[in-house]
Design an enzyme around this catalytic site. Structure first.
Site, PDB file in Angstrom:
ATOM      1  N   ILE A 155       1.209  -7.742   1.661  1.00  0.00           N
ATOM      2  CA  ILE A 155       2.452  -6.473   1.220  1.00  0.00           C
ATOM      3  C   ILE A 155       1.618  -6.014  -0.134  1.00  0.00           C
ATOM      4  O   ILE A 155       1.408  -6.823  -0.601  1.00  0.00           O
ATOM      5  CB  ILE A 155       3.799  -6.947   1.085  1.00  0.00           C
ATOM      6  CG1 ILE A 155       4.268  -7.280   2.243  1.00  0.00           C
ATOM      7  CG2 ILE A 155       4.525  -5.038   0.319  1.00  0.00           C
ATOM      8  CD1 ILE A 155       5.917  -7.429   2.279  1.00  0.00           C
ATOM      9  N   HIS A 156       1.189  -4.946  -0.295  1.00  0.00           N
ATOM     10  CA  HIS A 156       1.184  -4.363  -0.781  1.00  0.00           C
ATOM     11  C   HIS A 156       0.233  -3.062  -1.194  1.00  0.00           C
ATOM     12  O   HIS A 156       0.531  -2.383  -2.550  1.00  0.00           O
ATOM     13  CB  HIS A 156      -1.080  -4.789  -1.353  1.00  0.00           C
ATOM     14  CG  HIS A 156      -1.904  -3.857  -0.932  1.00  0.00           C
ATOM     15  ND1 HIS A 156      -2.762  -4.296   0.846  1.00  0.00           N
ATOM     16  CD2 HIS A 156      -2.634  -2.797  -0.608  1.00  0.00           C
ATOM     17  CE1 HIS A 156      -2.837  -3.164   0.879  1.00  0.00           C
ATOM     18  NE2 HIS A 156      -3.275  -2.150  -0.209  1.00  0.00           N
ATOM     19  N   ARG A 157       0.872  -2.183  -0.529  1.00  0.00           N
ATOM     20  CA  ARG A 157       1.425  -1.021  -1.270  1.00  0.00           C
ATOM     21  C   ARG A 157       1.694  -0.242  -1.621  1.00  0.00           C
ATOM     22  O   ARG A 157       3.355  -0.711  -1.880  1.00  0.00           O
ATOM     23  CB  ARG A 157       1.726   0.184   0.219  1.00  0.00           C
ATOM     24  CG  ARG A 157       0.589   0.004   1.544  1.00  0.00           C
ATOM     25  CD  ARG A 157       0.055   1.041   1.282  1.00  0.00           C
ATOM     26  NE  ARG A 157      -2.016   0.760   2.666  1.00  0.00           N
ATOM     27  CZ  ARG A 157      -2.775   1.413   1.806  1.00  0.00           C
ATOM     28  NH1 ARG A 157      -2.905   1.289   0.624  1.00  0.00           N
ATOM     29  NH2 ARG A 157      -4.176   0.545   2.478  1.00  0.00           N
ATOM     30  N   ARG A 161      -1.389  -7.043  -7.279  1.00  0.00           N
ATOM     31  CA  ARG A 161       0.279  -6.758  -7.985  1.00  0.00           C
ATOM     32  C   ARG A 161       2.229  -6.424  -7.079  1.00  0.00           C
ATOM     33  O   ARG A 161       2.426  -6.702  -7.964  1.00  0.00           O
ATOM     34  CB  ARG A 161      -0.485  -5.221  -6.337  1.00  0.00           C
ATOM     35  CG  ARG A 161       0.625  -4.301  -6.574  1.00  0.00           C
ATOM     36  CD  ARG A 161      -0.001  -2.502  -6.010  1.00  0.00           C
ATOM     37  NE  ARG A 161       0.643  -1.821  -6.263  1.00  0.00           N
ATOM     38  CZ  ARG A 161       0.391  -0.386  -6.928  1.00  0.00           C
ATOM     39  NH1 ARG A 161      -1.062  -0.375  -7.001  1.00  0.00           N
ATOM     40  NH2 ARG A 161       1.046   0.493  -7.943  1.00  0.00           N
ATOM     41  N   ASP A 220       0.719  -3.980   5.581  1.00  0.00           N
ATOM     42  CA  ASP A 220       1.146  -3.005   5.009  1.00  0.00           C
ATOM     43  C   ASP A 220      -0.607  -2.570   4.689  1.00  0.00           C
ATOM     44  O   ASP A 220      -0.847  -0.908   4.420  1.00  0.00           O
ATOM     45  CB  ASP A 220       2.180  -2.385   3.984  1.00  0.00           C
ATOM     46  CG  ASP A 220       2.043  -2.881   2.432  1.00  0.00           C
ATOM     47  OD1 ASP A 220       0.570  -3.459   2.491  1.00  0.00           O
ATOM     48  OD2 ASP A 220       2.905  -2.747   2.022  1.00  0.00           O
TER      49      ASP A 220
END
Ligand code: UD1
Ligand code: UDP
Length: 384
Positions: free
Chosen positions: A220-222, A257, A304
């Site tokens: 998950i990074h969006r 992030r 994502d």
């Protein structure tokens, strides 16, 4: 014949990995004709987001590192454009190659096109039709200042035609007479090349007490998932429920992030539960070979990421997409991926669907493993 000089711009993790395919093709087949020079913008800079790939994938270090680092879109992109332009004046390359849709891609494309150096866009034509994504703006801008546009999929090629690119433009190609190709995906080339090496050389499963087919791989990074506390809580809640109900481990190589925002944006009870859960393995970002090993052995992938969606398909793993849409529509059309967005019930339903669904189809979508060679030969034709 003298060598033609191509200048490649990389900056973010997926671009470093993508660039390896073209560099390999140049080294193995086109070294008499092409000389590649690499500029790293420094958008990604942690060892495990950048250096690890140069060491592991045996690619030479960039000639220039702009050390731009993190920052707002405006400042980050502007610093890159400024520094890239200076290098272009010094190096005077025959063309500039950019990959994908990050701020580094946009900066390279703008800097080169403004001073009349042809831009080659690899991974052209992909569209989410969602301009709230910074990447969608980067893609559109980059495509429309490019001279050669290489789309990995038929859908990407068709998107370009819909935007007014002509299928039958004739050489000489230029920014005003661009050429669009559907040529397959350089990441398919890479996946084939590194697949066996990854399984033979990495110990990531053992290191994390994981067994083949008995864990979920998630990334998950969006920005719209990490920066929005409601979405981030929903995603981790859903994954936590799946893990507990099915008694299955979940390994998450965490993007920096997300690592920074998790303690801040997850509820303290969920954060504590996940940190202490016997099912969760939240680990630092892994190398590309380790990632392939994790992908190839996972029961299923939840992500994502654009690249990870595609690699799930290449390695024949069902994929749950944590976004409202995808640029890789072929994956969803074949039934091998389900768009669940940040909706708890959708994510759980998608998991249950894949648990019972037999004979999922993974039709050949990304070419013949020789996209990089095709791209090199077209670059040579353009600048000769
Ligand atoms: C960028 C791309 C995204 C791509 C992703 C791949 C843009 C607009 N976004 O998103 O399309 O999917 O890369 O991973 O270009 N950070 C570190 N160390 C690093 C790099 C980043 O700590 O080495 C942290 C910083 O807090 C930074 C944040 O991650 O502010 C975001 O980094 P940034 O490069 O701006 O965007 P990504 O989310 O990585
Ligand atoms: N990747 C990796 N290590 C990780 C996570 C991802 O090597 O810990 C690789 C992954 O295999 C894929 C690429 O990075 O090739 C995808 O990058 P990312 O998810 O950061 O960006 P996106 O593809 O969404 O732009």
């Amino acid at each position: 014949m003298s060598q033609l000089k191509i200048l490649t711009i990389i900056g973010a993790r997926p671009q470093i990995i993508k660039s390896v395919a073209l560099s390999r093709a140049i080294r193995n087949k086109f070294s008499d004709q092409l000389k590649e020079l690499v500029v790293h913008t420094g958008q990604h800079y942690d060892d495990n987001m950048s250096d690890v790939f140069f060491t592991e994938l045996e690619i030479s270090k960039p000639k220039y590192n702009l050390n731009v680092g993190s920052g707002g879109h405006g400042k980050q992109t502007a610093m890159m454009i400024d520094a890239i332009e200076e290098i272009l004046f010094i190096e005077n390359p025959n063309c500039v190659v950019v990959y994908g849709d990050t701020n580094s891609t946009l900066a390279g494309a703008l800097a080169a096109s403004k001073i009349h150096i042809p831009v080659i866009h690899i991974e052209a034509g992909l569209r989410s039709y969602n301009k709230s994504m910074p990447e969608e703006i980067n893609r559109i801008m980059c495509d429309h200042v490019s001279t050669l546009l290489f789309s990995p999929t038929k859908a990407g090629f068709n998107n370009l035609i819909k935007e007014g690119f002509k299928e039958n433009n004739k050489p000489p190609y230029s920014i005003d007479n661009p050429k669009v190709f559907h040529c397959g995906d350089v990441m398919f080339d890479n996946s084939i090349h590194f697949s066996l090496i990854a399984e033979e050389t990495t110990t990531i499963l053992k290191d994390n007490s994981l067994e083949a087919d008995k864990y979920i791989l998630a990334t998950i990074h969006r920005n719209n998932n990490t920066d929005d506390a409601v979405r981030l809580n929903t995603l981790f809640n859903a994954i936590n429920k799946i893990a507990k109900k099915n008694e299955i481990k979940v390994v998450i190589p965490l993007h920096p992030r997300t690592a920074k925002l998790l303690p801040q944006n997850l509820s303290s009870s969920l954060y504590t539960e996940i940190k202490t859960s016997k099912y969760f393995r939240i680990i630092d970002p892994v190398s590309f070979l380790e990632m392939i090993a994790l992908e190839k052995n996972a029961q299923l992938i939840i992500t994502d990421s654009g690249g990870v969606q595609k690699e799930a398909f290449i390695f024949k793993k069902p994929c749950i997409i944590l976004r409202p849409e995808t640029e890789w529509i072929e994956l969803v059309e074949s039934g091998a991926a389900i768009i669940a967005d940040a909706d708890e019930q959708n994510i759980i339903n998608a998991y249950n669907t894949f648990l019972t669904k037999k004979d999922i189809m993974f039709p050949n979508t990304f070419g013949d493993g020789k996209a990089s060679e095709f791209i090199c030969s077209e670059i040579i034709k353009l600048i000769n």
